[in-house]
Design a protein around this motif. Structure first.
Motif, PDB file in Angstrom:
ATOM      1  N   VAL A  12     -50.335   5.908-106.229  1.00 27.65           N
ATOM      2  CA  VAL A  12     -49.856   6.458-104.960  1.00 27.65           C
ATOM      3  C   VAL A  12     -50.755   7.655-104.635  1.00 27.65           C
ATOM      4  CG1 VAL A  12     -47.915   7.531-103.757  1.00 27.65           C
ATOM      5  CG2 VAL A  12     -47.505   5.708-105.408  1.00 27.65           C
ATOM      6  N   ASN A  13     -51.277   7.705-103.394  1.00 24.54           N
ATOM      7  CA  ASN A  13     -52.183   8.798-103.047  1.00 24.54           C
ATOM      8  C   ASN A  13     -51.420  10.045-102.609  1.00 24.54           C
ATOM      9  OD1 ASN A  13     -51.546   8.553-100.277  1.00 24.54           O
ATOM     10  ND2 ASN A  13     -53.364   7.312 -99.846  1.00 24.54           N
ATOM     11  N   ILE A  18     -49.089   3.785-100.918  1.00 28.52           N
ATOM     12  CA  ILE A  18     -49.287   2.980-102.120  1.00 28.52           C
ATOM     13  C   ILE A  18     -50.668   2.334-102.062  1.00 28.52           C
ATOM     14  CG2 ILE A  18     -48.484   0.987-103.427  1.00 28.52           C
ATOM     15  CD1 ILE A  18     -45.656   1.685-102.336  1.00 28.52           C
ATOM     16  N   GLU A  19     -51.529   2.741-103.000  1.00 31.68           N
ATOM     17  CA  GLU A  19     -52.856   2.153-103.113  1.00 31.68           C
ATOM     18  C   GLU A  19     -52.911   1.151-104.255  1.00 31.68           C
ATOM     19  OE1 GLU A  19     -55.682   5.316-103.434  1.00 31.68           O
ATOM     20  OE2 GLU A  19     -55.378   5.928-101.342  1.00 31.68           O
ATOM     21  N   GLY A  20     -52.060   1.335-105.247  1.00 34.39           N
ATOM     22  CA  GLY A  20     -52.022   0.450-106.396  1.00 34.39           C
ATOM     23  C   GLY A  20     -53.079   0.813-107.425  1.00 34.39           C
ATOM     24  N   LEU A  50     -44.551  -1.726-111.384  1.00 31.00           N
ATOM     25  CA  LEU A  50     -43.825  -2.224-110.217  1.00 31.00           C
ATOM     26  C   LEU A  50     -44.796  -2.965-109.312  1.00 31.00           C
ATOM     27  CD1 LEU A  50     -41.997   1.139-109.523  1.00 31.00           C
ATOM     28  CD2 LEU A  50     -41.071  -0.830-110.729  1.00 31.00           C
ATOM     29  N   SER A  51     -44.421  -4.176-108.902  1.00 33.71           N
ATOM     30  CA  SER A  51     -45.258  -4.989-108.023  1.00 33.71           C
ATOM     31  C   SER A  51     -44.622  -5.074-106.648  1.00 33.71           C
ATOM     32  CB  SER A  51     -45.409  -6.399-108.600  1.00 33.71           C
ATOM     33  OG  SER A  51     -46.019  -6.355-109.860  1.00 33.71           O
ATOM     34  N   LYS A  56     -49.977  -5.220-104.452  1.00 38.82           N
ATOM     35  CA  LYS A  56     -50.322  -3.943-105.071  1.00 38.82           C
ATOM     36  C   LYS A  56     -49.323  -3.625-106.170  1.00 38.82           C
ATOM     37  CE  LYS A  56     -52.665  -2.122-101.050  1.00 38.82           C
ATOM     38  NZ  LYS A  56     -52.751  -1.058-100.065  1.00 38.82           N
ATOM     39  N   ARG A  57     -49.842  -2.991-107.233  1.00 44.34           N
ATOM     40  CA  ARG A  57     -48.997  -2.628-108.360  1.00 44.34           C
ATOM     41  C   ARG A  57     -49.173  -1.154-108.687  1.00 44.34           C
ATOM     42  NH1 ARG A  57     -50.774  -7.083-112.620  1.00 44.34           N
ATOM     43  NH2 ARG A  57     -52.782  -6.439-111.818  1.00 44.34           N
TER      44      ARG A  57
END
Length: 75
Positions: A12-13, A18-20, A50-51, A56-57
């Protein structure tokens, strides 16, 4: 760990987007290694991957600081 514990989410940026992470299993393994080998007394982390529907995960690291104070091997 030296306060009341908490959760760090990898992937997370700073703008909370959410960047994964590309290799969540590798991230999990490295986090476990750090908690067990580089922190004294060793931490027992709870780690979840978490997916999301978009593929993205993220990896969530939760720590409860029960045996404070903690320090790194370097002090």
């Amino acid at each position: 760990a030296n306060t009341s514990g908490g959760v760090i989410i990898f992937g997370v940026n700073d703008q909370l987007r959410i960047e994964g992470v590309d290799y969540p299993e590798t991230v999990q393994e490295e986090l476990v290694r750090i908690c067990r080998e580089d922190v004294f007394p060793p931490l027992i982390p709870q780690i979840d991957c978490l997916s999301f529907d978009n593929g993205k995960r993220v990896v969530a690291l939760e720590i409860e600081g029960k045996r404070r104070p903690y320090r790194t091997k370097d002090g």
